[in-house]
Enzyme design. Structure first.
Site, PDB file in Angstrom:
ATOM      1  N   ARG A   1      -3.772 -14.982 -11.893  1.00 16.96           N
ATOM      2  CA  ARG A   1      -3.625 -14.354 -13.203  1.00 16.96           C
ATOM      3  C   ARG A   1      -2.356 -14.844 -13.896  1.00 16.96           C
ATOM      4  O   ARG A   1      -1.430 -15.324 -13.261  1.00 16.96           O
ATOM      5  CB  ARG A   1      -3.557 -12.830 -13.066  1.00 16.96           C
ATOM      6  CG  ARG A   1      -4.847 -12.180 -12.613  1.00 16.96           C
ATOM      7  CD  ARG A   1      -4.638 -10.702 -12.342  1.00 16.96           C
ATOM      8  NE  ARG A   1      -3.692 -10.492 -11.259  1.00 16.96           N
ATOM      9  CZ  ARG A   1      -3.046  -9.355 -11.041  1.00 16.96           C
ATOM     10  NH1 ARG A   1      -3.231  -8.324 -11.841  1.00 16.96           N
ATOM     11  NH2 ARG A   1      -2.213  -9.242 -10.018  1.00 16.96           N
TER      12      ARG A   1
ATOM     13  N   PHE B   1      -2.224  -5.753  -6.785  1.00 20.21           N
ATOM     14  CA  PHE B   1      -1.777  -4.621  -5.970  1.00 20.21           C
ATOM     15  C   PHE B   1      -2.492  -4.600  -4.618  1.00 20.21           C
ATOM     16  O   PHE B   1      -2.852  -5.641  -4.086  1.00 20.21           O
ATOM     17  CB  PHE B   1      -1.926  -3.310  -6.735  1.00 20.21           C
ATOM     18  CG  PHE B   1      -0.994  -3.196  -7.919  1.00 20.21           C
ATOM     19  CD1 PHE B   1       0.353  -3.447  -7.788  1.00 20.21           C
ATOM     20  CD2 PHE B   1      -1.470  -2.852  -9.176  1.00 20.21           C
ATOM     21  CE1 PHE B   1       1.228  -3.355  -8.872  1.00 20.21           C
ATOM     22  CE2 PHE B   1      -0.602  -2.762 -10.269  1.00 20.21           C
ATOM     23  CZ  PHE B   1       0.724  -3.009 -10.104  1.00 20.21           C
TER      24      PHE B   1
ATOM     25  N   ALA C   1      -4.076  -4.157 -12.197  1.00 15.84           N
ATOM     26  CA  ALA C   1      -5.059  -3.622 -11.247  1.00 15.84           C
ATOM     27  C   ALA C   1      -5.002  -2.107 -11.113  1.00 15.84           C
ATOM     28  O   ALA C   1      -5.917  -1.515 -10.551  1.00 15.84           O
ATOM     29  CB  ALA C   1      -4.865  -4.261  -9.880  1.00 15.84           C
TER      30      ALA C   1
ATOM     31  N   PHE D   1       9.862 -12.418   7.678  1.00 17.59           N
ATOM     32  CA  PHE D   1      11.290 -12.413   7.364  1.00 17.59           C
ATOM     33  C   PHE D   1      12.062 -12.727   8.643  1.00 17.59           C
ATOM     34  O   PHE D   1      11.581 -12.472   9.755  1.00 17.59           O
ATOM     35  CB  PHE D   1      11.718 -11.036   6.825  1.00 17.59           C
ATOM     36  CG  PHE D   1      11.307 -10.772   5.402  1.00 17.59           C
ATOM     37  CD1 PHE D   1      12.241 -10.732   4.382  1.00 17.59           C
ATOM     38  CD2 PHE D   1       9.965 -10.570   5.078  1.00 17.59           C
ATOM     39  CE1 PHE D   1      11.862 -10.477   3.072  1.00 17.59           C
ATOM     40  CE2 PHE D   1       9.577 -10.317   3.772  1.00 17.59           C
ATOM     41  CZ  PHE D   1      10.527 -10.275   2.767  1.00 17.59           C
TER      42      PHE D   1
ATOM     43  N   LYS E   1       9.511  -5.566 -12.385  1.00 21.31           N
ATOM     44  CA  LYS E   1       8.727  -6.230 -11.345  1.00 21.31           C
ATOM     45  C   LYS E   1       9.021  -7.723 -11.252  1.00 21.31           C
ATOM     46  O   LYS E   1       9.027  -8.313 -10.182  1.00 21.31           O
ATOM     47  CB  LYS E   1       7.224  -6.015 -11.606  1.00 21.31           C
ATOM     48  CG  LYS E   1       6.310  -6.705 -10.603  1.00 21.31           C
ATOM     49  CD  LYS E   1       4.844  -6.422 -10.920  1.00 21.31           C
ATOM     50  CE  LYS E   1       3.916  -7.101  -9.911  1.00 21.31           C
ATOM     51  NZ  LYS E   1       3.917  -8.561 -10.039  1.00 21.31           N
TER      52      LYS E   1
ATOM     53  N   THR F   1       2.892 -15.270  -3.696  1.00 22.98           N
ATOM     54  CA  THR F   1       3.570 -16.328  -2.945  1.00 22.98           C
ATOM     55  C   THR F   1       2.693 -16.812  -1.792  1.00 22.98           C
ATOM     56  O   THR F   1       2.564 -18.028  -1.554  1.00 22.98           O
ATOM     57  CB  THR F   1       4.916 -15.812  -2.406  1.00 22.98           C
ATOM     58  OG1 THR F   1       5.728 -15.390  -3.503  1.00 22.98           O
ATOM     59  CG2 THR F   1       5.646 -16.886  -1.623  1.00 22.98           C
TER      60      THR F   1
ATOM     61  N   TRP G   1       7.385 -18.926   1.775  1.00 22.76           N
ATOM     62  CA  TRP G   1       8.507 -18.770   0.838  1.00 22.76           C
ATOM     63  C   TRP G   1       9.595 -19.798   1.137  1.00 22.76           C
ATOM     64  O   TRP G   1      10.124 -20.416   0.226  1.00 22.76           O
ATOM     65  CB  TRP G   1       9.077 -17.351   0.929  1.00 22.76           C
ATOM     66  CG  TRP G   1      10.082 -17.054  -0.146  1.00 22.76           C
ATOM     67  CD1 TRP G   1       9.851 -16.516  -1.374  1.00 22.76           C
ATOM     68  CD2 TRP G   1      11.493 -17.312  -0.083  1.00 22.76           C
ATOM     69  NE1 TRP G   1      11.019 -16.415  -2.088  1.00 22.76           N
ATOM     70  CE2 TRP G   1      12.052 -16.902  -1.323  1.00 22.76           C
ATOM     71  CE3 TRP G   1      12.349 -17.851   0.884  1.00 22.76           C
ATOM     72  CZ2 TRP G   1      13.416 -17.001  -1.602  1.00 22.76           C
ATOM     73  CZ3 TRP G   1      13.707 -17.958   0.604  1.00 22.76           C
ATOM     74  CH2 TRP G   1      14.215 -17.539  -0.627  1.00 22.76           C
TER      75      TRP G   1
ATOM     76  N   LYS H   1       2.238 -11.307  -2.175  1.00 23.45           N
ATOM     77  CA  LYS H   1       0.822 -11.678  -2.227  1.00 23.45           C
ATOM     78  C   LYS H   1       0.607 -12.977  -3.002  1.00 23.45           C
ATOM     79  O   LYS H   1      -0.118 -13.862  -2.558  1.00 23.45           O
ATOM     80  CB  LYS H   1       0.032 -10.529  -2.849  1.00 23.45           C
ATOM     81  CG  LYS H   1      -1.451 -10.786  -3.058  1.00 23.45           C
ATOM     82  CD  LYS H   1      -2.227  -9.487  -3.190  1.00 23.45           C
ATOM     83  CE  LYS H   1      -1.602  -8.517  -4.135  1.00 23.45           C
ATOM     84  NZ  LYS H   1      -1.556  -8.981  -5.544  1.00 23.45           N
TER      85      LYS H   1
END
Length: 555
Positions: free
Chosen positions: A92, A299, A271, A380, A103, A71, A408, A69
């Protein structure tokens, strides 16, 4: 293949003064933190009007397969810049807990990152340290008041304010302090929260300016008296000193993406236990300085986006012009029951079983909140044409298009398809924004509205303690506040094992508490903890720094 940190370190940054210049901000409005970071003097922009279009990036429920998200948010901002739009990103700040835990950071990934990523993921400009200091000052003043005679009559068994530290440390969840004799404090049960779960973090992120910040700090409830009256931070005369510690922390931090798009990275509430959005001051400033603002909420859309819309937008008078819902083929197949090791294989049946999770989020954004949306598939190489076609077909039934995102690996160039679709829906699809509940409803009615409309639950069960506390909070005048649901991020339900879009379930609210300074009531469900622990093999074991100060192992 280079790691995220190697990509970030290989890219030449522009001086932050040059980045600020693209937004029309001169050096006198900056407080420099070296060459590549600065805080913005928002007082100089107080009278400016908002001109930008607001784009909210959210996602399906997170899975071990990853969604990307942040990225996608970074890459979308770079794509809009490539399309000739004056764009600013608003994100954030990462917490040290996840950085050193499992994470990882929150600066994006691959060729879609904000930099300097090492600084952003570590101490940055010291905002979190200031929040922790303010939080713990209030805790110290509270315990000192009790030690010095307890003029307010505070019931030591009903103190709700905890100390905090920005680290995953399960040993501090439940402690007994004040031991050692009469002059060492009053013995009592206590505990620590992680800094991002502190109400002061939420207060900082929802405050419009320093005056509003101080007023909100004063309204925070720290405990209750023997007469069952709430004790406020203002009763302890603590709000002025706390605001003094936070006078710089409330100013948004300016950095840049790898492609030099301006980024305001500020605030960082989780979140699943808080409202999960960057600061109002950063979003407001970005909307004043740029024509297009990309922001994200933590999230899945059931948590971060719901709180962004029902809490932050209400507080700040915001209306998103478009919403991006991020998903991956891999994550959808995981929702359909495929093991993580097998996610690279084409499996249309599993994908179809997992798609209801995405479609529920689409339904919530477009039909509950009435906002135009696009689904961004973070692509991907293993994704097949048949799998992508199935997602397009299912989303089309909801009137929502799908755009592929390859940011990405390609940066802004890989987000052009998504950027063009976002611009199209902003121009052509005007929403009719509505909240999921009205403030005039009772607290139980608001919680039930979120559970049934957003999660798809059949209803809500309240523990006896939660029902009693709701009645008490409504009697104290807190019933008209919005609700901040504390719930697992892994499922639309309160059971993390229920993937996809579960049916025939109820939400159980175990506990409620008021965050009067932040301006919401928190409803806790399931096994939500406000102090995480480190995993068996924490990321901290792989992070190092050489004799020249170069950091390695940071993702």
């Amino acid at each position: 293949m280079m790691t995220d940190i190697e990509i970030a370190q290989s890219t030449k940054m522009q001086p932050i003064t040059a980045v600020a210049d693209t937004l029309g901000v001169n050096e006198e409005q900056l407080e420099l933190y070296g060459r590549y970071k600065a805080k913005l003097d928002i007082t100089a922009m107080r009278d400016m009007s908002r001109k930008g279009k607001l784009i909210l990036v959210t996602a399906i429920n997170p899975t071990p397969a990853g969604e990307g998200k942040t990225t996608t948010s970074v890459g979308l901002a770079d794509a809009l810049s490539k399309l000739g739009k004056k764009t600013c990103l608003a994100l954030r700040e990462p917490s040290l807990g996840p950085v050193f835990g499992v994470k990882g950071g929150a600066a994006g990934g691959g060729w879609a990152q904000v930099v300097p990523m090492e600084d952003i993921n570590l101490h940055f400009t010291g905002d979190f340290h200031a929040i922790g200091a303010a939080n713990n000052l209030l805790a110290a003043m509270l315990d000192n008041h009790i030690q010095q005679g307890n003029e307010l009559g505070i019931d030591v068994k009903r103190i709700t304010w905890k100390r905090c530290v920005d680290m995953n440390d399960r040993q501090l969840r439940n402690i007994i302090n004040g031991l050692g004799g009469r002059m060492q404090g009053v013995p009592r049960e206590d505990g620590f929260d992680i800094t991002v779960a502190s109400e002061i973090m939420a207060v900082l992120c929802l405050a419009s300016d320093l005056t509003d910040l101080k007023e909100r700090l004063g309204r925070m409830v720290v405990g209750y008296t023997y007469e069952d009256k709430p004790v406020l931070a203002s009763d302890l005369k603590a709000q002025g000193a706390m605001a003094a510690l936070l006078k710089d922390a409330i100013k948004p931090n300016l950095v840049q993406t790898l492609e030099h798009t301006p980024a305001l990275v500020h605030g960082g509430p989780f979140a699943n236990i808080a409202h999960g959005c960057n600061s109002v001051s950063a979003t407001d400033t970005a909307l004043k300085l740029a024509d297009y603002v990309v922001t994200e909420a933590g999230f899945g859309a059931d948590l971060g986006a719901e709180k962004f819309l029902d809490i932050k937008c209400r507080a700040a008078g915001l209306t998103p012009d478009a919403v991006v819902i991020v998903a991956t083929v891999r994550a959808l197949k995981y929702n359909g029951g495929v093991a993580k090791a097998d996610l690279g294989k084409e499996d249309l049946a599993a994908l179809e079983r997992g798609l209801p999770n995405l479609l529920k989020h689409v339904e919530n954004i477009t039909r509950v909140f009435g906002l135009p949306a696009v689904v961004a598939i973070n692509r991907f190489v293993q994704d097949t044409d048949a799998e992508l076609a199935l997602i397009r077909e299912k989303c089309a039934a909801y009137g929502v298009n799908v755009a592929l995102s390859e940011v990405w690996g390609k940066g802004g160039e890989g987000g052009l398809e998504l950027g063009r679709e976002v611009l199209r829906i902003i121009d052509e699809e005007k929403g009719s924004f509505t909240f999921s509940y009205e403030l005039e409803q009772g607290l139980k009615e608001k919680i039930n509205a979120i559970a049934t409309k957003i999660y798809g639950a059949d209803g809500v069960d309240f523990s006896a303690a939660a029902s009693k506390e709701i009645a008490r909070l409504e009697g104290l005048g807190y019933g008209n506040l919005p609700v901040c649901m504390a719930k697992t991020q892994y499922s639309l339900s309160d059971d993390p094992s229920k993937l996809g879009a579960p049916k025939d379930f109820r939400i159980t609210v175990n506990k409620v508490k008021v965050s009067a300074g932040a301006g919401f009531v928190v409803a806790l469900t399931g096994e939500i903890m406000t102090m995480p622990g480190l995993p068996k093999s924490p990321a901290a074991e792989r992070i190092d720094v050489d004799a020249d100060g170069k950091i390695t192992g940071l993702f």
